[in-house]
Design an enzyme around this catalytic site. Structure first.
Site, PDB file in Angstrom:
ATOM      1  N   SER A 163       0.854  -1.189   0.000  1.00  9.57           N
ATOM      2  CA  SER A 163       0.000   0.000   0.000  1.00  9.57           C
ATOM      3  C   SER A 163       0.888   1.236   0.000  1.00  9.57           C
ATOM      4  O   SER A 163       2.045   1.161   0.434  1.00  9.57           O
ATOM      5  CB  SER A 163      -0.862   0.024   1.273  1.00  9.57           C
ATOM      6  OG  SER A 163      -1.490   1.277   1.439  1.00  9.57           O
ATOM      7  N   TYR A 176      -1.709   0.187  11.010  1.00  8.38           N
ATOM      8  CA  TYR A 176      -1.960  -0.252   9.623  1.00  8.38           C
ATOM      9  C   TYR A 176      -0.734   0.068   8.769  1.00  8.38           C
ATOM     10  O   TYR A 176      -0.263  -0.784   8.006  1.00  8.38           O
ATOM     11  CB  TYR A 176      -3.227   0.406   9.048  1.00  8.38           C
ATOM     12  CG  TYR A 176      -3.457  -0.010   7.613  1.00  8.38           C
ATOM     13  CD1 TYR A 176      -3.766  -1.329   7.289  1.00  8.38           C
ATOM     14  CD2 TYR A 176      -3.316   0.906   6.562  1.00  8.38           C
ATOM     15  CE1 TYR A 176      -3.939  -1.733   5.971  1.00  8.38           C
ATOM     16  CE2 TYR A 176      -3.489   0.513   5.237  1.00  8.38           C
ATOM     17  CZ  TYR A 176      -3.804  -0.812   4.952  1.00  8.38           C
ATOM     18  OH  TYR A 176      -3.969  -1.216   3.643  1.00  8.38           O
TER      19      TYR A 176
HETATM   20  P1  NDP Z   1     -11.771  -5.665   0.778  1.00  4.40           P
HETATM   21  O1  NDP Z   1     -12.242  -5.449   2.173  1.00  4.40           O
HETATM   22  O2  NDP Z   1     -12.727  -5.407  -0.332  1.00  4.40           O
HETATM   23  O3  NDP Z   1     -11.161  -7.137   0.628  1.00  4.40           O
HETATM   24  C1  NDP Z   1     -10.364  -7.695   1.621  1.00  4.40           C
HETATM   25  C2  NDP Z   1     -10.278  -9.187   1.387  1.00  4.40           C
HETATM   26  O4  NDP Z   1      -9.389  -9.753   2.384  1.00  4.40           O
HETATM   27  C3  NDP Z   1     -11.604  -9.883   1.535  1.00  4.40           C
HETATM   28  O5  NDP Z   1     -11.727 -10.842   0.515  1.00  4.40           O
HETATM   29  C4  NDP Z   1     -11.506 -10.581   2.887  1.00  4.40           C
HETATM   30  O6  NDP Z   1     -12.236 -11.796   2.859  1.00  4.40           O
HETATM   31  C5  NDP Z   1     -10.015 -10.885   2.956  1.00  4.40           C
HETATM   32  N1  NDP Z   1      -9.555 -11.126   4.315  1.00  4.40           N
HETATM   33  C6  NDP Z   1      -9.492 -10.243   5.353  1.00  4.40           C
HETATM   34  N2  NDP Z   1      -9.044 -10.854   6.451  1.00  4.40           N
HETATM   35  C7  NDP Z   1      -8.804 -12.148   6.109  1.00  4.40           C
HETATM   36  C8  NDP Z   1      -8.339 -13.285   6.823  1.00  4.40           C
HETATM   37  N3  NDP Z   1      -8.013 -13.214   8.121  1.00  4.40           N
HETATM   38  N4  NDP Z   1      -8.210 -14.456   6.170  1.00  4.40           N
HETATM   39  C9  NDP Z   1      -8.539 -14.549   4.845  1.00  4.40           C
HETATM   40  N5  NDP Z   1      -8.994 -13.508   4.132  1.00  4.40           N
HETATM   41  C10 NDP Z   1      -9.133 -12.329   4.759  1.00  4.40           C
HETATM   42  O7  NDP Z   1     -10.484  -4.715   0.612  1.00  4.40           O
HETATM   43  P2  NDP Z   1      -9.418  -4.539  -0.566  1.00  4.40           P
HETATM   44  O8  NDP Z   1      -9.703  -5.404  -1.719  1.00  4.40           O
HETATM   45  O9  NDP Z   1      -9.282  -3.090  -0.779  1.00  4.40           O
HETATM   46  O10 NDP Z   1      -8.117  -5.039   0.217  1.00  4.40           O
HETATM   47  C11 NDP Z   1      -7.263  -6.034  -0.264  1.00  4.40           C
HETATM   48  C12 NDP Z   1      -5.848  -5.687   0.138  1.00  4.40           C
HETATM   49  O11 NDP Z   1      -5.473  -4.450  -0.453  1.00  4.40           O
HETATM   50  C13 NDP Z   1      -5.602  -5.518   1.628  1.00  4.40           C
HETATM   51  O12 NDP Z   1      -4.359  -6.123   1.951  1.00  4.40           O
HETATM   52  C14 NDP Z   1      -5.522  -4.004   1.816  1.00  4.40           C
HETATM   53  O13 NDP Z   1      -4.750  -3.660   2.924  1.00  4.40           O
HETATM   54  C15 NDP Z   1      -4.878  -3.606   0.511  1.00  4.40           C
HETATM   55  N6  NDP Z   1      -5.035  -2.218   0.070  1.00  4.40           N
HETATM   56  C16 NDP Z   1      -6.265  -1.642  -0.086  1.00  4.40           C
HETATM   57  C17 NDP Z   1      -6.377  -0.353  -0.570  1.00  4.40           C
HETATM   58  C18 NDP Z   1      -7.702   0.347  -0.721  1.00  4.40           C
HETATM   59  O14 NDP Z   1      -7.740   1.597  -0.715  1.00  4.40           O
HETATM   60  N7  NDP Z   1      -8.798  -0.377  -0.904  1.00  4.40           N
HETATM   61  C19 NDP Z   1      -5.191   0.413  -0.985  1.00  4.40           C
HETATM   62  C20 NDP Z   1      -3.952  -0.281  -0.765  1.00  4.40           C
HETATM   63  C21 NDP Z   1      -3.890  -1.544  -0.289  1.00  4.40           C
HETATM   64  P3  NDP Z   1     -13.134 -12.391   4.066  1.00  4.40           P
HETATM   65  O15 NDP Z   1     -13.652 -11.239   4.853  1.00  4.40           O
HETATM   66  O16 NDP Z   1     -14.174 -13.177   3.341  1.00  4.40           O
HETATM   67  O17 NDP Z   1     -12.199 -13.257   4.820  1.00  4.40           O
HETATM   68  C1  8X3 Z   2      -5.078   1.555   1.830  1.00  5.66           C
HETATM   69  C2  8X3 Z   2      -4.816   2.943   1.377  1.00  5.66           C
HETATM   70  O1  8X3 Z   2      -4.375   5.316   2.203  1.00  5.66           O
HETATM   71  O2  8X3 Z   2      -6.225   4.125   3.213  1.00  5.66           O
HETATM   72  O3  8X3 Z   2      -3.905   0.892   2.114  1.00  5.66           O
HETATM   73  O4  8X3 Z   2      -3.960   3.555   3.757  1.00  5.66           O
HETATM   74  S1  8X3 Z   2      -4.833   4.020   2.713  1.00  5.66           S
END
Ligand code: NDP
Ligand code: 8X3
Length: 277
Positions: A163, A176
């Site tokens: 991220s 985070y």
């Molecule tokens: P979502 O909340 O849409 O998706 C997160 C996914 O992670 C879900 O499928 C959830 O599935 C899964 N997950 C969470 N905890 C667990 C666990 N303990 N075991 C297995 N699966 C898990 O968010 P994003 O798609 O945005 O996030 C995906 C990744 O991208 C994360 O690592 C996040 O930190 C990162 N990210 C997101 C950004 C954003 O702005 N959206 C920007 C930069 C990075 P379930 O709940 O079914 O287990």
């Molecule tokens: C997710 C993007 O800016 O909310 O990693 O941390 S931010």
């Protein structure tokens, strides 16, 4: 985990690997595929003919996604529900894969979350524990287990979800951000340690993207979650899936080490240019 009747057996998968073109079908293993980046990446790779191993904790969503993508793109898929933070569950789920499904070409190590946005001195310690367990320990457990399979094949590609929060700390980002800095460090560590096994390692570092991320972070508070995107056209999950596809589809002698991607209205983890409502 048992192989149920609607999942390919070893033999069926070998047949699929050799269907018409006699070309091997590629397999991508995606953690966190029930939503956001993981789900969009599953669709992107399925549309390119990849077979899928999909993880997340919400089994019903995984089943629905697998069945839909199998039908739409004529691919094979398998659901592998487990909590990435549970070390035993991770290893036993991966051990339970039929041999044909252990030939994983790409791991998209994506599952993760933010919980809360509080000052350091006011932060909720349970939230901290969950973020570290999932984003750091779980992230490493999955990569450790899958990399062992890739080592045996002498090839593979691990795409780690970082991220902008792992490149720059922002106010109230504390744990985070720390968890994503750890992802950045582990991404580099994997690239160095797996070099001798011909395994590519790529870190993807998106800025604000509209997924379920903010809803999870603010524990179901929709208006706070939506306010994060006020005045912005943020990244979509599909934008990020396209970037992942690019990293995976470069020639095999090329490795994209690190890719930082933001929407045009975002410069880094802190600076935004928001349009007025
Ligand atoms: P979502 O909340 O849409 O998706 C997160 C996914 O992670 C879900 O499928 C959830 O599935 C899964 N997950 C969470 N905890 C667990 C666990 N303990 N075991 C297995 N699966 C898990 O968010 P994003 O798609 O945005 O996030 C995906 C990744 O991208 C994360 O690592 C996040 O930190 C990162 N990210 C997101 C950004 C954003 O702005 N959206 C920007 C930069 C990075 P379930 O709940 O079914 O287990
Ligand atoms: C997710 C993007 O800016 O909310 O990693 O941390 S931010």
């Amino acid at each position: 985990m048992e192989n149920t009747s609607n999942r390919p057996s070893n033999q069926e998968t070998e047949q699929l690997r050799n269907k018409e073109t006699k070309q091997a079908v590629m397999i991508i293993f995606i953690t966190g595929a029930t939503s956001g980046f993981g789900k969009a990446t599953a669709e992107k790779f399925a549309s390119q003919g990849f077979d899928l191993i999909l993880n997340g904790r919400r089994e019903d969503r995984l089943e629905e996604l697998c069945r839909r993508l199998e039908k739409k793109y004529n691919i094979a898929s398998i659901t592998l529900p487990f909590d990435v933070g549970n070390r035993k569950e991770v290893q036993s789920a991966i051990d339970s894969l039929p041999d044909a499904w252990k030939k994983i070409d790409i791991l998209f190590n994506n599952a993760g979350l933010a919980l809360g946005r509080d000052y350091f001195d006011e932060a909720n310690l349970d939230d901290w524990d969950t973020m570290v367990d999932t984003n750091v320990k779980g992230f490493a457990y999955v990569a450790r287990a899958v990399s062992a399979l890739m080592v045996a094949q002498k090839k593979g590609h691990i795409i780690n979800m970082g991220s902008v929060a792992g490149k720059q700390v922002y106010e109230k980002g504390n744990m985070y951000c720390a968890s994503k800095y750890a992802v950045d460090a582990l991404n580099q560590a994997m690239r160095i340690d797996l070099l001798r096994h011909n395994i590519r390692v790529t870190g993807i570092h998106p800025g604000a993207a509209e997924t379920e991320f903010s809803l999870v972070r603010f524990k179901g508070d929709e208006s706070t979650a939506n306010s994060i995107y006020n005045g912005l056209k943020p990244l979509s999950a599909e934008d990020v899936a396209d970037a992942i596809w690019y990293c995976a589809s470069v020639p095999s002698h090329v490795c994209i080490n690190d890719l930082v991607i933001t929407c045009t209205q975002q410069a880094d983890a802190i600076y935004f240019s928001r349009t007025k409502a």
